[in-house]
Design a protein around this motif. Structure first.
Motif, PDB file in Angstrom:
ATOM      1  N   THR A  95       0.895  -1.427   0.091  1.00 19.05           N
ATOM      2  CA  THR A  95      -0.094  -0.164   0.043  1.00 19.05           C
ATOM      3  C   THR A  95       1.160   1.450   0.118  1.00 19.05           C
ATOM      4  N   CYS A  96       1.499   1.664   0.260  1.00 20.06           N
ATOM      5  CA  CYS A  96       3.061   2.481   0.686  1.00 20.06           C
ATOM      6  C   CYS A  96       3.509   2.229  -0.516  1.00 20.06           C
ATOM      7  N   TYR A  97       4.222   1.410  -1.265  1.00 26.64           N
ATOM      8  CA  TYR A  97       4.207   1.725  -3.033  1.00 26.64           C
ATOM      9  C   TYR A  97       3.859   2.270  -4.025  1.00 26.64           C
ATOM     10  N   THR A  98       1.930   1.563  -3.482  1.00 29.53           N
ATOM     11  CA  THR A  98       0.910   2.224  -4.127  1.00 29.53           C
ATOM     12  C   THR A  98       0.831   3.948  -3.978  1.00 29.53           C
ATOM     13  N   SER A  99       0.782   3.931  -2.582  1.00 27.45           N
ATOM     14  CA  SER A  99       0.790   5.834  -2.573  1.00 27.45           C
ATOM     15  C   SER A  99       1.896   6.682  -2.549  1.00 27.45           C
ATOM     16  N   CYS A 100       2.759   5.972  -3.056  1.00 25.80           N
ATOM     17  CA  CYS A 100       4.114   6.576  -3.581  1.00 25.80           C
ATOM     18  C   CYS A 100       4.342   6.579  -4.964  1.00 25.80           C
ATOM     19  N   VAL A 101       3.984   6.362  -5.813  1.00 30.23           N
ATOM     20  CA  VAL A 101       3.767   5.834  -7.408  1.00 30.23           C
ATOM     21  C   VAL A 101       2.706   6.880  -6.890  1.00 30.23           C
ATOM     22  N   LEU A 102       1.187   7.099  -6.625  1.00 26.71           N
ATOM     23  CA  LEU A 102       0.099   8.053  -6.458  1.00 26.71           C
ATOM     24  C   LEU A 102       0.634   9.429  -6.347  1.00 26.71           C
ATOM     25  N   TRP A 103       1.438   9.318  -5.282  1.00 30.62           N
ATOM     26  CA  TRP A 103       1.318  10.906  -4.284  1.00 30.62           C
ATOM     27  C   TRP A 103       2.317  11.573  -5.775  1.00 30.62           C
ATOM     28  N   SER A 110      -4.952   9.345  -4.069  1.00 34.72           N
ATOM     29  CA  SER A 110      -4.284   9.393  -2.852  1.00 34.72           C
ATOM     30  C   SER A 110      -4.203   9.096  -1.738  1.00 34.72           C
ATOM     31  N   CYS A 111      -5.194   9.817  -1.831  1.00 39.17           N
ATOM     32  CA  CYS A 111      -5.781  10.481  -0.428  1.00 39.17           C
ATOM     33  C   CYS A 111      -6.108   8.855   0.330  1.00 39.17           C
ATOM     34  N   ALA A 112      -7.100   8.068  -0.675  1.00 41.26           N
ATOM     35  CA  ALA A 112      -8.175   6.832   0.203  1.00 41.26           C
ATOM     36  C   ALA A 112      -6.842   5.648   0.383  1.00 41.26           C
ATOM     37  N   VAL A 113      -5.358   5.641  -0.876  1.00 52.52           N
ATOM     38  CA  VAL A 113      -4.542   4.155  -0.178  1.00 52.52           C
ATOM     39  C   VAL A 113      -4.060   5.142   0.374  1.00 52.52           C
ATOM     40  N   THR A 114      -3.732   6.637   1.216  1.00 52.12           N
ATOM     41  CA  THR A 114      -2.860   6.071   1.723  1.00 52.12           C
ATOM     42  C   THR A 114      -3.232   6.176   3.370  1.00 52.12           C
ATOM     43  N   VAL A 115      -4.662   6.512   3.066  1.00 54.31           N
ATOM     44  CA  VAL A 115      -5.056   6.669   4.556  1.00 54.31           C
ATOM     45  C   VAL A 115      -5.351   4.537   4.282  1.00 54.31           C
ATOM     46  N   LEU A 116      -5.218   4.107   3.360  1.00 53.13           N
ATOM     47  CA  LEU A 116      -5.032   2.427   3.847  1.00 53.13           C
ATOM     48  C   LEU A 116      -3.770   2.089   4.143  1.00 53.13           C
ATOM     49  N   PHE A 117      -3.209   2.534   3.636  1.00 52.98           N
ATOM     50  CA  PHE A 117      -1.341   2.645   4.519  1.00 52.98           C
ATOM     51  C   PHE A 117      -1.448   2.309   5.403  1.00 52.98           C
ATOM     52  N   PHE A 118      -2.469   3.636   6.207  1.00 53.77           N
ATOM     53  CA  PHE A 118      -2.168   4.662   7.918  1.00 53.77           C
ATOM     54  C   PHE A 118      -2.799   3.126   8.559  1.00 53.77           C
ATOM     55  N   ALA A 119      -3.190   2.868   8.441  1.00 51.18           N
ATOM     56  CA  ALA A 119      -4.625   1.332   8.739  1.00 51.18           C
ATOM     57  C   ALA A 119      -4.261   0.290   8.441  1.00 51.18           C
ATOM     58  N   SER A 120      -3.293   0.065   7.386  1.00 52.65           N
ATOM     59  CA  SER A 120      -2.877  -2.177   7.261  1.00 52.65           C
ATOM     60  C   SER A 120      -2.521  -2.330   8.166  1.00 52.65           C
TER      61      SER A 120
END
Length: 217
Positions: free
Chosen positions: A48-56, A131-141
């Protein structure tokens, strides 16, 4: 002028701390390599962090923010490396590989859309939301592991360095988002503060139990 200076200083500090947050994964991977297995740990946080970084990274390009762009280029490279290590030492390799395939297909679709969308402001809006949604998923994973943590009364499966770094960094980026008046930066990082603090509470709850057990041994 003053607010711009404060914004740049805060963004620089947040960027440095974010890089340190990404490097916290080295401690987790070092433990995995030392043990020769991932144990009960899940690769979802890294994926999820990888996905978040690519989106941001794409969002930073669209809004022309060099701080967001550069820090996420670095993060993308590191997170991809962590996932590779996780695949090498995981007993459930296919599960991690499947997560990465899904993430890559999702990112490919997003980049395809942004490339053909002529209205860049609209593209920034949609990608900012994702990006916002995936970052929340990263924090919540790591929350997915809490049932196991409560059952065994041990926080061993929770990545403490990553959670602590997430708390510090999310506070800084939340402040930066407030200065930019950018809700896509504000919302996920505010939730990141709350979720990270909640997860850290478990290290306090089960600390005494762990000390008591080690005493008995």
């Amino acid at each position: 002028m003053v607010s711009t200076g404060i914004r740049d200083v805060l963004a620089s500090i947040a960027s440095i701390c974010t890089v340190l947050q990404f490097l916290a994964g080295v401690l987790v991977c070092r433990k995995i390599i030392k043990n020769g297995t991932t144990g009960n740990s899940s690769a979802l946080a890294f994926v999820t962090c990888y996905t978040s970084c690519v989106l941001w990274m794409k969002y930073g390009l669209l809004i022309e923010d060099q701080f967001i762009l550069l820090v996420n280029v670095f993060g993308t490279i590191l997170q991809a490396s962590y996932v590779c290590i996780f695949i090498l030492y995981s007993v459930k390799k296919f599960k991690t590989v499947k997560q990465m395939i899904v993430a890559t297909c999702f990112l490919g679709a997003v980049y395809f859309y942004s490339f053909y969308e002529e209205d860049k402001a609209l593209a920034a809006k949609y990608i900012g939301f994702l990006s916002c949604a995936v970052t929340v998923l990263f924090f919540a994973s790591p929350l997915m592991l809490l049932a196991h943590v409560i059952k065994v009364k041990s926080t061993e499966s929770l990545p403490f360095p990553i959670i602590m770094a997430s708390l510090i960094v999310s506070c800084q980026w939340f402040a930066y988002g407030c200065l930019l008046n950018d809700r896509f930066i504000q919302i996920p990082n505010f939730l990141g503060c709350v979720l990270s603090a909640f997860q850290l509470c478990f290290f306090l709850i089960y600390r005494n139990d762990q000390c008591r057990e080690s005493h008995l041994i």
